[in-house]
Design a protein around this motif. Structure first.
Motif, short mmCIF file in Angstrom:
data_model
loop_
_atom_site.label_atom_id
_atom_site.label_comp_id
_atom_site.label_asym_id
_atom_site.label_seq_id
_atom_site.Cartn_x
_atom_site.Cartn_y
_atom_site.Cartn_z
N UNK A 174 -5.49 8.88 21.61
CA UNK A 174 -6.44 9.98 21.70
C UNK A 174 -6.03 11.16 20.82
N UNK A 175 -4.76 11.37 20.65
CA UNK A 175 -4.30 12.49 19.85
C UNK A 175 -4.37 12.19 18.35
N UNK A 176 -4.72 10.94 17.98
CA UNK A 176 -4.82 10.57 16.57
C UNK A 176 -6.00 11.29 15.95
N UNK A 177 -5.88 11.59 14.67
CA UNK A 177 -6.98 12.27 13.99
C UNK A 177 -7.16 11.69 12.59
N UNK A 178 -8.33 11.89 12.06
CA UNK A 178 -8.60 11.44 10.70
C UNK A 178 -8.89 9.95 10.62
N UNK A 179 -8.96 9.51 9.39
CA UNK A 179 -9.26 8.11 9.14
C UNK A 179 -8.01 7.26 9.27
N UNK A 180 -8.21 5.98 9.22
CA UNK A 180 -7.12 5.02 9.26
C UNK A 180 -7.04 4.40 7.87
N UNK A 181 -5.89 4.49 7.23
CA UNK A 181 -5.71 3.93 5.90
C UNK A 181 -5.19 2.51 6.00
N UNK A 182 -5.78 1.63 5.22
CA UNK A 182 -5.36 0.23 5.19
C UNK A 182 -5.06 -0.19 3.77
N UNK A 183 -4.10 -1.08 3.66
CA UNK A 183 -3.78 -1.68 2.37
C UNK A 183 -3.52 -3.15 2.60
N UNK A 184 -4.14 -4.00 1.80
CA UNK A 184 -3.91 -5.44 1.85
C UNK A 184 -3.34 -5.88 0.52
N UNK A 185 -2.36 -6.76 0.56
CA UNK A 185 -1.76 -7.28 -0.67
C UNK A 185 -1.53 -8.77 -0.52
N UNK A 186 -1.79 -9.50 -1.58
CA UNK A 186 -1.59 -10.95 -1.59
C UNK A 186 -0.44 -11.23 -2.54
N UNK A 187 0.54 -11.97 -2.07
CA UNK A 187 1.65 -12.39 -2.91
C UNK A 187 1.83 -13.89 -2.73
N UNK A 188 2.59 -14.54 -3.56
CA UNK A 188 2.77 -15.97 -3.38
C UNK A 188 3.36 -16.26 -2.00
N UNK A 189 2.62 -17.01 -1.21
CA UNK A 189 3.12 -17.41 0.09
C UNK A 189 2.91 -16.44 1.23
N UNK A 190 2.21 -15.31 1.01
CA UNK A 190 2.04 -14.36 2.10
C UNK A 190 0.88 -13.41 1.83
N UNK A 191 0.40 -12.83 2.92
CA UNK A 191 -0.56 -11.72 2.87
C UNK A 191 0.07 -10.59 3.67
N UNK A 192 0.06 -9.40 3.11
CA UNK A 192 0.62 -8.22 3.77
C UNK A 192 -0.47 -7.21 4.06
N UNK A 193 -0.40 -6.60 5.22
CA UNK A 193 -1.32 -5.53 5.59
C UNK A 193 -0.50 -4.34 6.06
N UNK A 194 -0.93 -3.16 5.68
CA UNK A 194 -0.31 -1.93 6.13
C UNK A 194 -1.41 -1.06 6.73
N UNK A 195 -1.16 -0.57 7.93
CA UNK A 195 -2.10 0.31 8.63
C UNK A 195 -1.39 1.63 8.83
N UNK A 196 -2.04 2.73 8.41
CA UNK A 196 -1.46 4.07 8.56
C UNK A 196 -2.45 4.99 9.22
N UNK A 197 -1.97 5.81 10.17
CA UNK A 197 -2.83 6.80 10.80
C UNK A 197 -1.99 7.95 11.30
N UNK A 198 -2.60 9.12 11.34
CA UNK A 198 -1.94 10.34 11.78
C UNK A 198 -1.97 10.41 13.30
#
Length: 157
Positions: free
Chosen positions: A78-102
């Motif tokens: 509930x105390x979170x504010x703003x948007x949620x930033x996401x990043x997806x990356x594809x590398x050989x053999x994996x998929x990475x996701x990063x989720x960031x929020x204030x």
């Protein structure tokens, strides 16, 4: 003279080895509004973008995990504010996701759910998403930097 021509032809037409897989880098970076419908739209875009290069089982695991974590941010931070930033990356053999929020620090990698109960009647609804993410992802890490919660997910494929 014929010797050099033959060597040249053999060199010029020799089969090339398949190129080594290389990282495709960031698939995309985007912001998700703090709205349940926005999470659904993101999930659909993730499928369209990744399905050609990611096995379906890995994609589904990533979709479920990201959906669970984004829903938790909406419902419980509930105390979170703003948007949620996401990043997806594809590398050989994996998929990475990063989720960031204030928000205030919250480490889901150390969170322990309440016991499930001994029967269906005793089981409670909710509180199982983070455990599901732990099961589905090959790597699940957390850090808090400059007031932002940052979740790192990796699914091998």
């Amino acid at each position: 003279m014929a010797g050099w021509r033959e060597r040249w032809r053999n060199w010029w037409h020799k089969p090339q080895a398949a190129p080594a897989p290389v990282s495709t880098g960031v698939v995309w970076k985007l912001r998700v509004e703090r709205d349940r419908a926005a999470i659904g739209r993101f999930n659909e875009r993730m499928e369209k973008t990744l399905l050609p290069s990611v096995p379906e089982t890995a994609l589904r695991a990533l979709q479920i995990s990201v959906d669970e974590l984004l829903t938790n941010v909406l419902m419980h931070a509930q105390q979170a504010s703003g948007t949620i930033d996401l990043q997806l990356a594809r590398s050989p053999g994996a998929v990475d996701a990063t989720i960031e929020y204030l928000a205030e620090p919250f480490d889901p990698t150390t969170w322990q759910p309440l016991p499930m109960g001994n029967s269906i009647d005793a089981a409670r609804i909710g509180g199982h998403g983070i455990a599901l993410v732990r099961q589905l992802m090959d790597d699940f890490r957390y850090e808090h930097v400059d007031g932002r919660n940052i979740l790192h997910l990796r699914k091998k494929c």
